[in-house]
Structures are given as structure tokens and as C-alpha cells.
Motif scaffolding. Structure first.
Motif, PDB file in Angstrom:
ATOM      1  N   ILE A 189       0.844  -1.210   0.000  1.00  0.00           N
ATOM      2  CA  ILE A 189       0.000   0.000   0.000  1.00  0.00           C
ATOM      3  C   ILE A 189       0.870   1.248   0.000  1.00  0.00           C
ATOM      4  CG2 ILE A 189      -1.625   1.369   1.394  1.00  0.00           C
ATOM      5  CD1 ILE A 189      -2.880  -1.377   2.206  1.00  0.00           C
ATOM      6  N   VAL A 190       1.858   1.270   0.880  1.00  0.00           N
ATOM      7  CA  VAL A 190       2.743   2.436   0.979  1.00  0.00           C
ATOM      8  C   VAL A 190       3.540   2.614  -0.303  1.00  0.00           C
ATOM      9  CG1 VAL A 190       4.728   3.398   2.220  1.00  0.00           C
ATOM     10  CG2 VAL A 190       2.877   2.288   3.500  1.00  0.00           C
ATOM     11  N   GLN A 191       4.188   1.546  -0.769  1.00  0.00           N
ATOM     12  CA  GLN A 191       5.059   1.646  -1.950  1.00  0.00           C
ATOM     13  C   GLN A 191       4.264   1.946  -3.224  1.00  0.00           C
ATOM     14  OE1 GLN A 191       8.255   1.837  -1.659  1.00  0.00           O
ATOM     15  NE2 GLN A 191       8.485   1.097   0.431  1.00  0.00           N
ATOM     16  N   HIS A 192       3.133   1.302  -3.395  1.00  0.00           N
ATOM     17  CA  HIS A 192       2.315   1.530  -4.592  1.00  0.00           C
ATOM     18  C   HIS A 192       1.762   2.962  -4.612  1.00  0.00           C
ATOM     19  CE1 HIS A 192      -0.401   0.804  -7.905  1.00  0.00           C
ATOM     20  NE2 HIS A 192      -1.418   1.206  -7.157  1.00  0.00           N
ATOM     21  N   THR A 193       1.239   3.401  -3.484  1.00  0.00           N
ATOM     22  CA  THR A 193       0.675   4.751  -3.414  1.00  0.00           C
ATOM     23  C   THR A 193       1.756   5.788  -3.692  1.00  0.00           C
ATOM     24  OG1 THR A 193      -0.959   3.980  -1.820  1.00  0.00           O
ATOM     25  CG2 THR A 193      -0.618   6.366  -1.964  1.00  0.00           C
ATOM     26  N   LYS A 194       2.896   5.608  -3.078  1.00  0.00           N
ATOM     27  CA  LYS A 194       4.025   6.514  -3.289  1.00  0.00           C
ATOM     28  C   LYS A 194       4.447   6.517  -4.756  1.00  0.00           C
ATOM     29  CE  LYS A 194       7.779   4.680  -2.379  1.00  0.00           C
ATOM     30  NZ  LYS A 194       7.973   4.440  -3.790  1.00  0.00           N
ATOM     31  N   ALA A 195       4.523   5.345  -5.364  1.00  0.00           N
ATOM     32  CA  ALA A 195       4.961   5.242  -6.762  1.00  0.00           C
ATOM     33  C   ALA A 195       3.986   5.914  -7.720  1.00  0.00           C
ATOM     34  CB  ALA A 195       5.152   3.778  -7.142  1.00  0.00           C
ATOM     35  N   VAL A 196       2.708   5.905  -7.389  1.00  0.00           N
ATOM     36  CA  VAL A 196       1.694   6.508  -8.254  1.00  0.00           C
ATOM     37  C   VAL A 196       1.604   8.024  -8.042  1.00  0.00           C
ATOM     38  CG1 VAL A 196      -0.799   6.607  -8.710  1.00  0.00           C
ATOM     39  CG2 VAL A 196       0.337   4.395  -8.463  1.00  0.00           C
ATOM     40  N   ILE A 197       1.638   8.475  -6.804  1.00  0.00           N
ATOM     41  CA  ILE A 197       1.371   9.879  -6.468  1.00  0.00           C
ATOM     42  C   ILE A 197       2.630  10.748  -6.442  1.00  0.00           C
ATOM     43  CG2 ILE A 197       0.394  11.431  -4.712  1.00  0.00           C
ATOM     44  CD1 ILE A 197      -1.705   9.529  -5.960  1.00  0.00           C
ATOM     45  N   PHE A 198       3.698  10.282  -5.820  1.00  0.00           N
ATOM     46  CA  PHE A 198       4.854  11.130  -5.550  1.00  0.00           C
ATOM     47  C   PHE A 198       5.615  11.637  -6.772  1.00  0.00           C
ATOM     48  CE2 PHE A 198       5.927  10.420  -0.799  1.00  0.00           C
ATOM     49  CZ  PHE A 198       4.608  10.595  -0.464  1.00  0.00           C
ATOM     50  N   PRO A 199       5.707  10.883  -7.880  1.00  0.00           N
ATOM     51  CA  PRO A 199       6.474  11.413  -9.020  1.00  0.00           C
ATOM     52  C   PRO A 199       5.954  12.742  -9.575  1.00  0.00           C
ATOM     53  CG  PRO A 199       6.224   9.061  -9.244  1.00  0.00           C
ATOM     54  CD  PRO A 199       5.337   9.487  -8.094  1.00  0.00           C
ATOM     55  N   ASP A 200       4.701  13.084  -9.307  1.00  0.00           N
ATOM     56  CA  ASP A 200       4.189  14.381  -9.745  1.00  0.00           C
ATOM     57  C   ASP A 200       4.696  15.524  -8.862  1.00  0.00           C
ATOM     58  OD1 ASP A 200       2.766  13.209 -11.795  1.00  0.00           O
ATOM     59  OD2 ASP A 200       0.871  13.163 -10.697  1.00  0.00           O
ATOM     60  N   TYR A 201       5.298  15.188  -7.720  1.00  0.00           N
ATOM     61  CA  TYR A 201       5.715  16.203  -6.752  1.00  0.00           C
ATOM     62  C   TYR A 201       7.207  16.168  -6.429  1.00  0.00           C
ATOM     63  CZ  TYR A 201       0.716  16.533  -5.869  1.00  0.00           C
ATOM     64  OH  TYR A 201      -0.630  16.706  -6.005  1.00  0.00           O
ATOM     65  N   TYR A 202       7.824  15.020  -6.577  1.00  0.00           N
ATOM     66  CA  TYR A 202       9.211  14.831  -6.148  1.00  0.00           C
ATOM     67  C   TYR A 202      10.050  14.194  -7.248  1.00  0.00           C
ATOM     68  CZ  TYR A 202       7.674  15.519  -1.263  1.00  0.00           C
ATOM     69  OH  TYR A 202       7.168  16.022  -0.102  1.00  0.00           O
TER      70      TYR A 202
END
Length: 156
Positions: free
Chosen positions: A19-32
Motif C-alpha cells: 500500500i505504501v510503496q504503490h501509493t508513493k509510486a503513483v502519487i509522488f512522481p508528480d511532486y518529487y
């Protein structure tokens, strides 16, 4: 729809990590940058999640027998609040935060958290205020930006 919020079991560590890794992989690249995304991956490793479960720090939100979100806290510091992307915007993050805040406000006068850029508005809408902007060195000349936010217990 059946919802349950409860302490995580050690046998659920891989699901929580997903959950943590998938969510981060989907959402974070737009910000970081990728370096920051990789840093978050290391920070929320399976070993770290197992350690936090063993210490009773991680809770899960279960919808119809499927873990869809997670949240944790140490003392009054909220950490690792994630909801799978396909369940975001449906109030599940609010449920997790309500439970975390309830637990914390039983003992403490305020909650504090480190807010990633994509989560700042969610927390601000919950009454959190930025108390400090942080530029954190993640190594190799790279940095990440985040907010330290705080919410005080309402006293009437």
C-alpha cells in the motif's frame, strides 16, 4: 460496505508495504524527483514496517475484508498515512486520521506530522497548520521538501 480500523498483524506487513510503496509510486512522481521517491521507498521498507507493527504502532483500515489504508503514530507524531490511490477521495483517509487523532488527543494536547507535498492540503483542511518548512538532505547532493504541521486539541 463493511469497514474496520484496527491494529495491524505482523502477517499483514507485506500488504501494508505494498500500500505504501504503490501509493508513493503513483502519487509522488508528480511532486518529487526520483531520488526523493527512492528515499521514501527505503524509509518505508518492509523491515521498518515489520518493526513498527511489532511495536504496536501501525493500524490498518479494512474495507470488505481488504486492507486499503494504513496509519500509525508514535506518541503524538502521526506517520505513514496512506490510502491506495483507487480509494482516495472517498473519505478513507479521513477515517484513518480521525482514529489517529482520537488516540493521540486522549493523552496529548496536539498532533504533529511531517506532511509530504501531495498531502499538505488534506492536512490543512483538517485544521493542521504548518509550523516549519523543512529542506532535508537525502544524500548525493539531493534534498526533499516537506512541512511539519500541527493540530491542537479543541478545548471547549
Amino acid at each position: 460496505m463493511k469497514l474496520q480500523y484496527r491494529k495491524a498483524d505482523l502477517c499483514e506487513a507485506e500488504r501494508i508495504c505494498y500500500i505504501v510503496q504503490h501509493t508513493k509510486a503513483v502519487i509522488f512522481p508528480d511532486y518529487y524527483t526520483q531520488a526523493v521517491v527512492d528515499f521514501f521507498s527505503r524509509l518505508h521498507s518492509l523491515d521498518n514496517i515489520k518493526s513498527d507493527i511489532s511495536q504496536g504502532r501501525i493500524n490498518v483500515l479494512v474495507k470488505d475484508d481488504e486492507i486499503i489504508g494504513t496509519g500509525s503514530h508514535t506518541d503524538n507524531h502521526i506517520t505513514r498515512v496512506y490510502v491506495l490511490p483507487e480509494y482516495q477521495g472517498q473519505g478513507f483517509g479521513t477515517i484513518i486520521m480521525n482514529e489517529l487523532e482520537k488516540d493521540i488527543f486522549e493523552i496529548h494536547d496536539f498532533c504533529e506530522l511531517d506532511a509530504s507535498l501531495p498531502a499538505c492540503i488534506f492536512y490543512e483542511n483538517r485544521g493542521y497548520q504548518t509550523i516549519k518548512h523543512i529542506k532535508y538532505d537525502i544524500g548525493s547532493g539531493k534534498s526533499m521538501i516537506y512541512e511539519i504541521m500541527r493540530k491542537y486539541k479543541k478545548t471547549y
